[in-house]
Scaffold this active site. Structure first.
Site, PDB file in Angstrom:
ATOM      1  N   ASP A 148       0.312  -1.330   0.009  1.00 38.71           N
ATOM      2  CA  ASP A 148      -0.326   0.334   0.177  1.00 38.71           C
ATOM      3  C   ASP A 148       0.871   1.271   0.174  1.00 38.71           C
ATOM      4  O   ASP A 148       1.708   1.435   0.181  1.00 38.71           O
ATOM      5  CB  ASP A 148      -1.200  -0.051   1.673  1.00 38.71           C
ATOM      6  CG  ASP A 148      -0.032  -0.143   2.607  1.00 38.71           C
ATOM      7  OD1 ASP A 148       0.071   1.472   3.362  1.00 38.71           O
ATOM      8  OD2 ASP A 148       0.476  -1.108   3.098  1.00 38.71           O
ATOM      9  N   SER A 149       0.137   2.248  -0.101  1.00 39.75           N
ATOM     10  CA  SER A 149       0.886   3.409  -1.635  1.00 39.75           C
ATOM     11  C   SER A 149       2.585   3.536  -1.030  1.00 39.75           C
ATOM     12  O   SER A 149       2.691   3.255  -2.219  1.00 39.75           O
ATOM     13  CB  SER A 149       0.839   4.604   0.875  1.00 39.75           C
ATOM     14  OG  SER A 149       1.552   5.545   0.719  1.00 39.75           O
TER      15      SER A 149
END
Length: 308
Positions: A148-149
């Protein structure tokens, strides 16, 4: 936006007003506490083994659910702008993913800036891949790479590292990935960076703070391991799914990556979720929309892991 999310943002603003000059440790603790408080509930019946990665201070944690399938595995890289987050912060999420998929999850706790600046994080990602395939004994085609991210960006780095070794992963499943650290001058914000610059959890200005703490020099943003959309061999990416939060200043980065992969012939699916913010996996305890988005992410993992 749900009222629970508005309340969360108001609480964050109040905390910032109460402590306008937080230390780096204050920020790391707040990120960890928020993730644990608002993220998935604790799943206790998961085996956890934390192991050192040779040649680096990074570690890898293997989460194993009961009766786990032995043949496939999710390799996961966490977010936090290369500065925040660790295995403790993401422990409940890691357990949850392992439980929901029925497969092991290998969580890579890579080194963080500013103590360990670029390229330490992508170096650790490559070392973790090599360890999983050369030491732990995983077949490359049985590994689904996710994150994520900032961790979504590291997932891309890992897939290309593997492909260059002729070890293509099974797939990449990315959550709101950060793929371009070439941040524009503040007067030149456009698209999602401008529309969702403030009051949407991740703020555009924070991205400059992350880069200042992670990059050793501004020119590092031109390295493809920091700005993955600059990679010369994106055509080597495995089948890729990108899940974005539409109310997110870096939403356009995921869109740009999806477009570039499609132009290069990669099998790619991009889906944006309305009503959720950046880091929606952290918000499943307080947001129905985040829970639904996270559920579709888990559905995709299950589907990819279940393919023969």
């Amino acid at each position: 936006m749900e009222q629970t999310m508005r309340d969360m943002l108001a609480d964050i603003r109040q905390r910032q007003l109460a402590n306008p000059s937080p230390t780096l440790e204050d920020i790391r603790v707040a990120y960890r506490d928020g993730y644990l408080a608002r993220g998935p509930a604790l799943v206790e019946d998961i085996g956890v083994e934390r192991l050192p990665l040779p040649g680096t201070a990074a570690t890898i944690s293997i989460y194993t659910p009961p009766n786990a399938a032995a043949d496939k595995l999710v390799m996961y890289f966490h977010g936090g702008g290369y500065v925040l987050g660790d295995a403790q912060t993401y422990d409940r999420q890691s357990r949850w993913i392992a439980h929901e998929t029925g497969h092991r999850l290998a969580f890579v706790d890579y080194r963080l800036g500013p103590e360990h600046r670029f390229p330490c994080a992508p170096d650790d990602a490559a070392i973790a891949w090599d360890w999983l395939t050369d030491v732990y004994g995983m077949q490359p085609q049985d590994i689904v790479v996710s994150g994520d991210s900032a961790g979504g960006g590291l997932a891309v780095v890992t897939c290309l590292h593997a492909a260059r070794k002729r070890q293509a992963p099974r797939a990449a499943v990315l959550l709101y990935p950060a793929t371009d650290l070439r941040l524009p001058d503040r007067a030149d914000w456009q698209g999602s960076m401008k529309v969702f610059a403030t009051d949407h959890y991740l703020e555009t200005e924070e991205m400059y703070w992350f880069c200042d703490h992670y990059l050793a020099a501004a020119s590092d943003s031109l390295d493809w391991r920091a700005s993955m959309i600059l990679a010369p061999d994106l055509h080597l990416m495995p089948p890729t799914w990108i899940f974005g939060a539409e109310m997110d200043p870096i939403y356009d980065q995921g869109t740009a990556l999806a477009r570039m992969l499609a132009e290069r012939g990669v099998d790619v699916v991009h889906r944006g979720f309305d009503g959720v913010l950046h880091n929606f996996m952290e918000h499943v305890a307080i947001s129905t929309a985040a829970t639904q988005a996270a559920g579709l992410y888990l559905d995709r993992l299950r589907a990819v892991l279940g393919e023969d």
